[in-house]
Design a protein around this motif. Structure first.
Motif, mmCIF file in Angstrom:
data_model
loop_
_atom_site.group_PDB
_atom_site.id
_atom_site.type_symbol
_atom_site.label_atom_id
_atom_site.label_comp_id
_atom_site.label_asym_id
_atom_site.label_seq_id
_atom_site.Cartn_x
_atom_site.Cartn_y
_atom_site.Cartn_z
ATOM 1 N N PRO A 259 0.829 -1.221 0.000
ATOM 2 C CA PRO A 259 0.000 0.000 0.000
ATOM 3 C C PRO A 259 0.852 1.255 0.000
ATOM 4 O O PRO A 259 1.893 1.320 0.661
ATOM 5 N N PHE A 260 0.395 2.241 -0.755
ATOM 6 C CA PHE A 260 1.103 3.523 -0.824
ATOM 7 C C PHE A 260 0.610 4.427 0.300
ATOM 8 O O PHE A 260 -0.601 4.604 0.496
ATOM 9 N N ALA A 261 1.549 4.982 1.066
ATOM 10 C CA ALA A 261 1.205 5.880 2.174
ATOM 11 C C ALA A 261 1.566 7.313 1.794
ATOM 12 O O ALA A 261 2.746 7.637 1.655
ATOM 13 N N PRO A 262 0.578 8.196 1.602
ATOM 14 C CA PRO A 262 0.866 9.579 1.219
ATOM 15 C C PRO A 262 1.432 10.383 2.397
ATOM 16 O O PRO A 262 1.274 9.987 3.563
ATOM 17 N N LEU A 263 2.079 11.481 2.072
ATOM 18 C CA LEU A 263 2.668 12.335 3.106
ATOM 19 C C LEU A 263 1.601 13.300 3.643
ATOM 20 O O LEU A 263 1.598 14.495 3.348
ATOM 21 N N ILE A 264 0.699 12.763 4.434
ATOM 22 C CA ILE A 264 -0.359 13.567 5.049
ATOM 23 C C ILE A 264 -0.057 13.673 6.539
ATOM 24 O O ILE A 264 0.157 12.649 7.202
ATOM 25 N N PRO A 265 -0.025 14.870 7.106
ATOM 26 C CA PRO A 265 0.182 15.004 8.551
ATOM 27 C C PRO A 265 -0.852 14.192 9.331
ATOM 28 O O PRO A 265 -2.051 14.268 9.051
ATOM 29 N N GLY A 266 -0.389 13.353 10.251
ATOM 30 C CA GLY A 266 -1.287 12.535 11.051
ATOM 31 C C GLY A 266 -1.518 11.147 10.494
ATOM 32 O O GLY A 266 -2.287 10.365 11.063
ATOM 33 N N ILE A 267 -0.820 10.812 9.406
ATOM 34 C CA ILE A 267 -1.044 9.513 8.755
ATOM 35 C C ILE A 267 -0.668 8.344 9.666
ATOM 36 O O ILE A 267 -1.176 7.226 9.513
ATOM 37 N N GLY A 268 0.199 8.613 10.666
ATOM 38 C CA GLY A 268 0.646 7.534 11.552
ATOM 39 C C GLY A 268 -0.178 7.376 12.814
ATOM 40 O O GLY A 268 0.151 6.537 13.667
ATOM 41 N N LEU A 269 -1.251 8.143 12.957
ATOM 42 C CA LEU A 269 -2.066 8.062 14.172
ATOM 43 C C LEU A 269 -2.751 6.710 14.299
ATOM 44 O O LEU A 269 -3.073 6.050 13.304
ATOM 45 N N GLU A 270 -3.000 6.316 15.545
ATOM 46 C CA GLU A 270 -3.750 5.085 15.789
ATOM 47 C C GLU A 270 -5.166 5.247 15.231
ATOM 48 O O GLU A 270 -5.811 6.287 15.425
ATOM 49 N N GLY A 271 -5.610 4.220 14.522
ATOM 50 C CA GLY A 271 -6.934 4.299 13.894
ATOM 51 C C GLY A 271 -6.878 4.604 12.419
ATOM 52 O O GLY A 271 -7.876 4.451 11.713
ATOM 53 N N VAL A 349 -7.048 16.004 0.851
ATOM 54 C CA VAL A 349 -6.896 15.835 2.297
ATOM 55 C C VAL A 349 -5.647 16.590 2.750
ATOM 56 O O VAL A 349 -4.564 16.433 2.194
ATOM 57 N N THR A 350 -5.805 17.421 3.791
ATOM 58 C CA THR A 350 -4.676 18.236 4.266
ATOM 59 C C THR A 350 -4.077 17.723 5.563
ATOM 60 O O THR A 350 -2.881 17.892 5.810
ATOM 61 N N SER A 351 -4.897 17.071 6.406
ATOM 62 C CA SER A 351 -4.353 16.547 7.659
ATOM 63 C C SER A 351 -5.341 15.592 8.316
ATOM 64 O O SER A 351 -6.537 15.587 8.010
ATOM 65 N N ILE A 352 -4.786 14.772 9.207
ATOM 66 C CA ILE A 352 -5.591 13.891 10.052
ATOM 67 C C ILE A 352 -5.157 14.143 11.490
ATOM 68 O O ILE A 352 -3.956 14.194 11.792
ATOM 69 N N GLU A 353 -6.115 14.332 12.369
ATOM 70 C CA GLU A 353 -5.775 14.594 13.768
ATOM 71 C C GLU A 353 -6.819 13.956 14.677
ATOM 72 O O GLU A 353 -7.881 13.533 14.223
ATOM 73 N N LYS A 354 -6.483 13.864 15.941
ATOM 74 C CA LYS A 354 -7.428 13.308 16.899
ATOM 75 C C LYS A 354 -8.604 14.270 17.075
ATOM 76 O O LYS A 354 -8.416 15.481 17.205
ATOM 77 N N GLY A 355 -9.817 13.692 17.105
ATOM 78 C CA GLY A 355 -11.013 14.501 17.280
ATOM 79 C C GLY A 355 -11.809 14.017 18.466
ATOM 80 O O GLY A 355 -11.421 13.089 19.177
ATOM 81 N N GLU A 356 -12.952 14.652 18.698
ATOM 82 C CA GLU A 356 -13.787 14.292 19.846
ATOM 83 C C GLU A 356 -14.348 12.886 19.721
ATOM 84 O O GLU A 356 -14.525 12.176 20.710
ATOM 85 N N ASN A 357 -14.631 12.448 18.497
ATOM 86 C CA ASN A 357 -15.246 11.134 18.286
ATOM 87 C C ASN A 357 -14.315 10.168 17.543
ATOM 88 O O ASN A 357 -14.771 9.325 16.783
ATOM 89 N N ALA A 374 -14.552 10.473 12.185
ATOM 90 C CA ALA A 374 -14.898 9.057 12.108
ATOM 91 C C ALA A 374 -14.051 8.270 13.091
ATOM 92 O O ALA A 374 -13.013 8.744 13.568
ATOM 93 N N GLU A 375 -14.485 7.032 13.373
ATOM 94 C CA GLU A 375 -13.714 6.166 14.265
ATOM 95 C C GLU A 375 -12.423 5.695 13.603
ATOM 96 O O GLU A 375 -11.388 5.573 14.253
ATOM 97 N N LYS A 376 -12.527 5.393 12.301
ATOM 98 C CA LYS A 376 -11.368 4.898 11.567
ATOM 99 C C LYS A 376 -11.187 5.687 10.276
ATOM 100 O O LYS A 376 -12.159 6.204 9.701
ATOM 101 N N VAL A 377 -9.948 5.747 9.827
ATOM 102 C CA VAL A 377 -9.626 6.354 8.535
ATOM 103 C C VAL A 377 -8.862 5.316 7.717
ATOM 104 O O VAL A 377 -7.796 4.841 8.136
ATOM 105 N N LEU A 378 -9.428 4.946 6.584
ATOM 106 C CA LEU A 378 -8.792 3.972 5.691
ATOM 107 C C LEU A 378 -8.118 4.719 4.543
ATOM 108 O O LEU A 378 -8.780 5.431 3.786
#
Length: 577
Positions: A259-271, A349-357, A374-378
């Protein structure tokens, strides 16, 4: 009675055949009508019966050799009968065959010296294990190296497990809707743990089958990681720090993709997961964001939405499923939207970060800055060739951005090294890798075979399914081809109505003047099975009229293919033209 057994002419267009297998050895008795040998052409394999009873006195053609039609391949005679006259006759024709083969080898340098070879295959996916089996069938001594499980991505974390989960999801949604079929059932729920157990059972059985096939064909399997040393040797690193050096005459690289992993901030977060992680989820998320609207993303969207989960798709392009005919991709987008899938195209997509849900995904669409939680990001934006660590540069094998460069004979620039499948970056499909594996194995064994990508089918396992082969309407326009189109709606097909899947079409694109079929695009129940007829039509350069004059069974989904062909000529019988 003595006789010369010859290479038969099995069709009007057949000029030569490959002697695939001898059923009798020299000195063995044979009765008239018994199977003597097998002939393989580019279209079929046939068992050839002996013309006379006697003893196989002389075999003139070895397994794997290709000879002209009507050329002698063996002498059958009595045990003590004089066969010198037949051998003389065969020697003349045999010389002609040898000259033909020599000329073929000289042309374009595409064939190599025939004869048993030591062949190493690196990677045991659908390309690698098929290449190993074919190379072994042709008499080579074959070693296959796999660092993980046999079957590769497709069998273990790709095609097979994905379709297994999709099948469960499809049945779940049908049972939930069973009242509309006249069946009353109680409350229906999905047992995700049991679904996952079934996925593992299917994989285990198929992997076991691959192991059995390799064993039957006497392929030596080594578990470890291969690194190239020279054009004719490599080192395998095994568990426990052990290593083994292997020499070979030819090698086939079949290391697949990751799988190709893009350089998006937060790509390594759990979930945040890739397709492999999505297959191994211990529980179903109630909400999921899918980054990427290609085949992988859309299949997972279909899976999760069928199970009643909230799905959001974020796609950079202005449409989903970019390789698919645009009319079809628009139709499946509408279908998914009606199922509750939120499809956002033309966004970044510009970033992924922890949210309330769970997780918050920030993205732009036009001039708007938006986000979704969302709970998960694929992350499903594609795959890249897996060649790291092979040390191909050490032996001078040409690569481009990690992809192994090959010609249509699957050869690299290094004469003894071939490459197939996803690692070449060509068409990343399991069935393409398998065919490339056969081509590589046969060329290593002295044949002269090219890959033909004209009839490659593409399949998407949504509901209804999507399948395509040949040119899309967008492509024929780009090529400046004068064309016409026939479309048949599945709502006018009896079997589709019975199956409660009336959404979709069969679309045939044909040359306007000759009516040769150029492309077929299907959104229908069992489209992935139906596409076989379309691929064969393209392979045989069939015309619309040849499909029309072929009787199709009723009631079937398949008969809609004939109706689409009739629609090309504006004479469909079960829909308005």
């Amino acid at each position: 009675m003595s006789c010369l057994e010859i290479m038969p002419k099995l069709g009007l267009t057949m000029t030569e055949g490959m002697l695939a297998k001898w059923h009798k050895s020299e000195g063995e008795k044979i009765e008239k009508g018994e199977i003597l040998f097998e002939v393989e052409t580019d279209k079929l394999t046939n068992e050839i019966e002996a013309k006379e009873s006697g003893v196989v006195r002389k075999i003139l053609v070895e397994e794997g050799e290709t000879v002209k039609c009507l050329a002698p391949v063996a002498v059958i005679a009595g045990e003590n009968e004089d066969i010198s006259g037949l051998l003389k006759e065969a020697g003349v024709n045999g010389q002609e065959v040898a000259e033909t083969k020599t000329e073929e080898k000289k042309s374009d340098n595409t064939a190599v010296e025939a004869g048993p070879k030591k062949v190493v295959v690196i990677g045991g996916g659908p390309g690698g294990y098929i290449a190993a089996i074919r190379a072994a069938q042709l008499g080579n001594k074959v070693t296959l190296i796999e660092k993980e499980e046999l079957g590769g991505t497709c069998l273990n974390v790709g095609c097979i497990p994905t379709k297994t989960l999709l099948h469960s999801a499809e049945l779940f949604s049908e049972i939930k809707d069973s009242r509309n079929l006249g069946i009353d059932v109680g409350e229906v729920s999905i047992n995700w743990k049991n679904v996952q157990r079934r996925r593992k059972r299917v994989i285990k059985k198929l992997v076991s089958g691959v192991k059995g096939l390799l064993s039957y064909n006497k392929v030596n399997v080594i578990n470890g990681f291969a690194r190239m040393e020279t054009e004719n040797s490599l080192t395998v690193s095994k568990e426990g720090g052990k290593s083994e050096k292997i020499d070979f005459d030819s090698a086939i690289i079949s290391t697949g993709s990751v799988p190709f992993a893009p350089l998006i901030p937060g790509i390594g977060l759990e979930g945040v997961i890739d397709s492999t992680g999505a297959l191994e989820l211990e529980s179903l998320p109630e909400t999921i964001v899918i980054i990427g609207g290609g085949v992988i993303g859309i299949e997972f969207a279909s899976l999760f939405s069928s199970l009643g989960k909230k799905v959001t798709i974020l796609e950079m392009l202005p449409f989903i499923l970019p390789p698919i005919d645009r009319q079809i991709s628009s139709m499946i987008a509408d279908k998914l939207s009606k199922q509750g899938v939120s499809i956002n195209t033309g966004c970044r997509v510009t970033s992924i970060e922890k949210g309330e849900n769970g997780l918050k995904v920030d993205f732009t669409k036009g001039n708007d800055n938006l986000n979704v939680e969302a709970e998960k990001v694929l992350v499903a934006i594609g795959r890249r060739s897996n060649t790291e660590g092979l040390e191909l540069e050490k032996i001078g094998v040409k690569t481009e951005k990690g992809r192994v460069c090959v010609d249509d004979y699957m050869r690299t620039n290094a004469g003894s090294i071939y490459a197939i499948g996803d690692c070449t970056g060509k068409i990343m499909l399991a069935h393409v890798a398998s065919e490339q594996g056969v081509v590589a194995a046969e060329n290593i064994s002295g044949k002269n075979v090219k890959m033909d990508y004209k009839t490659v089918p593409s399949c998407v396992y949504t509901k209804p399914e999507i399948a395509s082969t040949g040119l899309t309407e967008e492509q024929v326009k780009e090529k400046g081809i004068d064309y016409k189109v026939g479309i048949f709606p599945m709502g006018a097909n009896g079997k589709a109505m019975i199956s409660k899947e009336p959404d979709g079409i069969i679309k045939i694109i044909a040359d306007k003047k000759t009516e040769e079929i150029l492309g077929v695009h299907i959104m229908a129940p069992r489209a992935t099975d139906l596409i076989g007829e379309a691929a064969l039509a393209l392979r045989l350069e069939a015309t619309v009229d040849e499909v029309v004059t072929t009787i199709h069974a009723h009631p079937t989904i398949n008969e809609a293919f004939k109706e689409a062909a009739l629609a090309v000529q504006k004479r469909a019988l079960n829909s308005v033209n």
